[in-house]
Write an enzyme that holds these catalytic residues in place. Structure first.
Site, PDB file in Angstrom:
ATOM      1  N   ASP A   1      -1.325  -4.547 -14.754  1.00 47.49           N
ATOM      2  CA  ASP A   1      -1.483  -4.329 -13.312  1.00 47.49           C
ATOM      3  C   ASP A   1      -1.054  -5.538 -12.483  1.00 47.49           C
ATOM      4  O   ASP A   1      -1.769  -5.964 -11.571  1.00 47.49           O
ATOM      5  CB  ASP A   1      -2.940  -3.977 -12.993  1.00 47.49           C
ATOM      6  CG  ASP A   1      -3.480  -2.829 -13.813  1.00 47.49           C
ATOM      7  OD1 ASP A   1      -2.732  -1.854 -14.008  1.00 47.49           O
ATOM      8  OD2 ASP A   1      -4.637  -2.898 -14.262  1.00 47.49           O
TER       9      ASP A   1
ATOM     10  N   GLU B   1      -1.473   6.766  -9.172  1.00 48.61           N
ATOM     11  CA  GLU B   1      -2.259   5.581  -8.837  1.00 48.61           C
ATOM     12  C   GLU B   1      -1.293   4.408  -8.634  1.00 48.61           C
ATOM     13  O   GLU B   1      -0.079   4.566  -8.643  1.00 48.61           O
ATOM     14  CB  GLU B   1      -3.255   5.251  -9.959  1.00 48.61           C
ATOM     15  CG  GLU B   1      -2.598   4.949 -11.298  1.00 48.61           C
ATOM     16  CD  GLU B   1      -3.598   4.788 -12.442  1.00 48.61           C
ATOM     17  OE1 GLU B   1      -4.765   5.197 -12.273  1.00 48.61           O
ATOM     18  OE2 GLU B   1      -3.202   4.256 -13.501  1.00 48.61           O
TER      19      GLU B   1
END
Length: 479
Positions: free
Chosen positions: A56, A231
Site C-alpha cells: 500500500d 479500493e
C-alpha cells in the site's frame, strides 16, 4: 556497515532497538526495479531483524527534495489483514539508496494517545504536508470496535508531526468521514486539501478545512463515473487534469489498477482503463508520483513470499501518451530473443517453457520459496520441472489483431491434482487445465478457442495446484 541489533518479540510484536544512533542508512544496492523486500538491509533477510513485508505504498516528494514512501506493514506470522500494524517510512534521493526511517505509528500508539482502536487493523495510509503551518499529516484507516467482517467501525485516523518521518502523534480522527478504508489526501495547486476514502465498491471525496486538516469542510460525496471500483483511491494532477486511480475487482490473477480523469478534483470522472495489469497477488494498491522529472507507479506484489498476506512494494517508471492517458506500466521484462508474434491462419507458434523472458525473479519467472527455476533436459528437449502451486512463467508476445487460438501444452503431471491456467496481460484466458492421471512422458493437452486480444504484451503460465513438468506450448489460430 556498523550493525544495529533489533529484536522482535512475535507474541506482542514489541520492537526494541539498541544504539539507534548506530544506524548507518542508506544501504546501497543498485536495482532497476527496487523491491523493498530485496534490499540487503534490516528491511529484509538479515540476521538482525529477518524479513519485513510492506504494501500500500503512498509516495510523496516534500520540500527537502527526497522521495518518501509511507507503507503499511504485513506482520509475520501472517494471519490475514487483521495482522497489519506498525507503519514504516522509507525515503531516497536517488532511487538507488533507500533509508528505512523506522516505525512511525502503531495501533498501540493510537490507543494510548487517543483512546480508541484495537490491536492490528492498520491498513493503507497516506500523508500530506501543509506549508501554511509546516505540519505533516499522516492519515490511516483503523478499526474502533472488533466487530465481525463486514461490520467494522472504520475511522480515518490522523497523526501530526513537524517532521516527515518521525515524531507523529495522533490527533483523533476525521469526524464525518464514511466508515470506509484507504484514505488519500490530495493538495491542489491553490493549497486546498481534498480527502478521499473507499472500499467494497464505494468511493467518497470531499474538502478538508483550510485551517484544520484533521476536519472536513462539508460532507464527503460519492465519486461519480468510476468503473469497477474496489479500493485504494489515489489522486494526482498532470498537465491540468486530475487523475483518480484505484484497484478494481479483477479475476483469478488478482486485481488491477485502473484510472479515471476529470477537470475537477471531485469529478465527475471518466474511466480510462488499466495501467497496471494483475500480478498474481490478490490485492493491488498503488500511488503515482513525479520525482526529478520522471513519473513512477508504486504498487505491491506477493512474488517474494507467494502469499497474499506477505506483500512487497514495487516501483516502475510510468509514462503518459500525448493526450494525457497513461500507458500500461511495463513490469514484465523482455524476451530472450526476437519478440514472438501470435500466428496468422495456416501458421503456428511454439514457445519452449524454459525460454521465459530475461529478468528472472519478479520479472518473468517465480517459484515459491525463492528457489531457482528447475530446468532439466530429457529426450524430448529442455523443460521446466516440478512446477508447483503459485509458480509462474512469463513470455512476451505481440499480436496483429484480436484472435481465437487453439493452445496445445506438452506436460507431465507429477500429481493427480495438478492444474494450471494461461493468462494474457494478467487476465485468465483459459479455465483451470487439469490432467487425466499421472504420466511418465510428455502428453499433449489442447484448449480450443482461447481468446487473446491485439493488446497482448505477455502470456503467463500459472500453476494453480499440484506438481507438473512442462516442455512447451503451441499456439495455432482456431478454424
Amino acid at each position: 556497515m556498523r550493525k544495529t541489533i533489533l529484536t522482535i518479540a512475535c507474541g506482542s510484536m514489541a520492537l526494541s532497538a539498541m544504539a539507534a544512533d548506530d544506524i548507518t542508512y542508506p544501504m546501497t544496492r543498485e536495482m532497476h526495479n527496487p523491491l523493498f523486500i530485496d534490499f540487503p538491509s534490516p528491511m529484509y533477510g538479515t540476521d538482525s531483524i529477518g524479513r519485513m513485508y510492506t504494501a500500500d505504498a503512498s509516495a510523496h516528494v516534500w520540500n527537502d527534495g527526497r522521495l518518501y514512501v509511507y507503507a503499511s506493514h504485513d506482520l509475520e506470522p501472517p494471519q490475514g489483514c487483521d495482522r497489519m500494524d506498525r507503519y514504516h517510512v522509507f525515503s531516497t534521493d536517488d532511487m538507488v539508496n533507500w533509508t528505512d526511517h523506522g516505525e512511525i505509528l502503531s495501533s498501540a500508539d493510537v490507543k494510548r494517545q487517543s483512546g480508541w482502536g484495537i490491536e492490528g487493523w492498520m491498513w493503507a495510509p497516506d500523508a500530506a504536508y501543509n506549508p501554511a503551518n509546516g505540519k505533516y499529516y499522516f492519515y490511516f484507516p483503523h478499526v474502533n470496535e472488533p466487530l465481525p467482517w463486514g461490520g467494522h467501525d472504520w475511522r480515518v485516523g490522523v497523526a501530526v508531526s513537524d517532521h516527515p518521518a518521525s515524531d507523529f502523534h495522533t490527533a483523533g480522527y476525521v469526524h464525518g468521514a464514511p466508515s470506509l478504508i484507504d484514505p488519500c489526501v490530495f493538495v491542489d495547486d491553490d493549497g486546498q486539501a481534498y480527502i478521499y476514502n473507499g472500499g467494497g465498491g464505494q468511493c467518497a471525496g470531499g474538502r478538508l478545512r483550510s485551517d484544520d486538516w484533521t476536519q472536513l469542510d462539508g460532507e464527503m460525496q460519492p465519486m461519480q463515473g468510476l468503473i469497477d471500483f474496489h479500493e485504494g483511491t489515489w489522486v494526482h494532477k498532470y498537465n491540468g487534469k486530475y487523475y483518480l486511480s484505484h484497484s478494481d475487482n479483477h479475476g483469478s490473477d488478482g486485481n488491477q489498477l485502473r484510472y479515471a480523469m476529470s477537470d475537477s478534483p471531485l469529478g465527475p470522472w471518466e474511466d480510462k482503463g488499466v495501467y497496471v495489469y494483475a500480478t498474481g497477488c490478490g490485492t493491488i494498491h498503488g500511488s503515482i508520483v513525479e520525482y526529478k522529472g520522471q513519473w513512477y507507479a508504486l504498487y505491491h506484489v506477493n512474488n517474494p513470499s507467494g502469499r497474499d498476506e506477505l506483500r512487497s512494494v514495487c516501483i516502475d517508471p510510468l509514462e503518459y501518451n500525448a493526450d494525457g492517458t497513461i500507458r500500461p506500466v511495463h513490469n514484465w521484462g523482455t524476451p530472450s530473443g526476437t519478440m514472438p508474434t501470435l500466428p496468422t491462419a495456416g501458421n503456428s507458434l511454439t514457445i519452449n517453457a524454459a525460454d521465459y523472458n530475461n529478468g528472472g525473479e519478479h520479472y518473468a519467472y517465480h517459484k515459491n520459496g525463492g528457489e531457482a527455476p528447475e530446468v532439466a533436459t530429457g529426450k524430448s528437449g529442455t523443460y521446466i520441472a516440478n512446477v508447483n502451486k503459485g509458480d509462474w512463467m512469463r513470455y512476451s508476445v505481440a499480436a496483429t489483431a484480436d484472435g481465437s487460438y487453439d493452445v496445445t501444452f506438452r506436460v507431465i503431471p507429477r500429481s493427480a491434482d495438478a492444474t494450471f491456467h494461461l493468462s494474457a496481460n494478467g487476465t485468465a484466458v483459459t479455465g483451470k487445465i487439469a490432467f487425466d492421471g499421472t504420466l511418465s512422458d510428455f502428453a499433449e493437452i489442447t484448449v480450443a478457442n482461447v481468446k487473446i486480444g491485439a493488446d497482448v504484451s505477455y502470456l503467463d503460465l500459472r500453476a494453480d495446484n499440484g506438481t507438473f513438468d512442462i516442455l512447451s506450448f503451441t499456439i495455432t489460430p482456431s478454424k
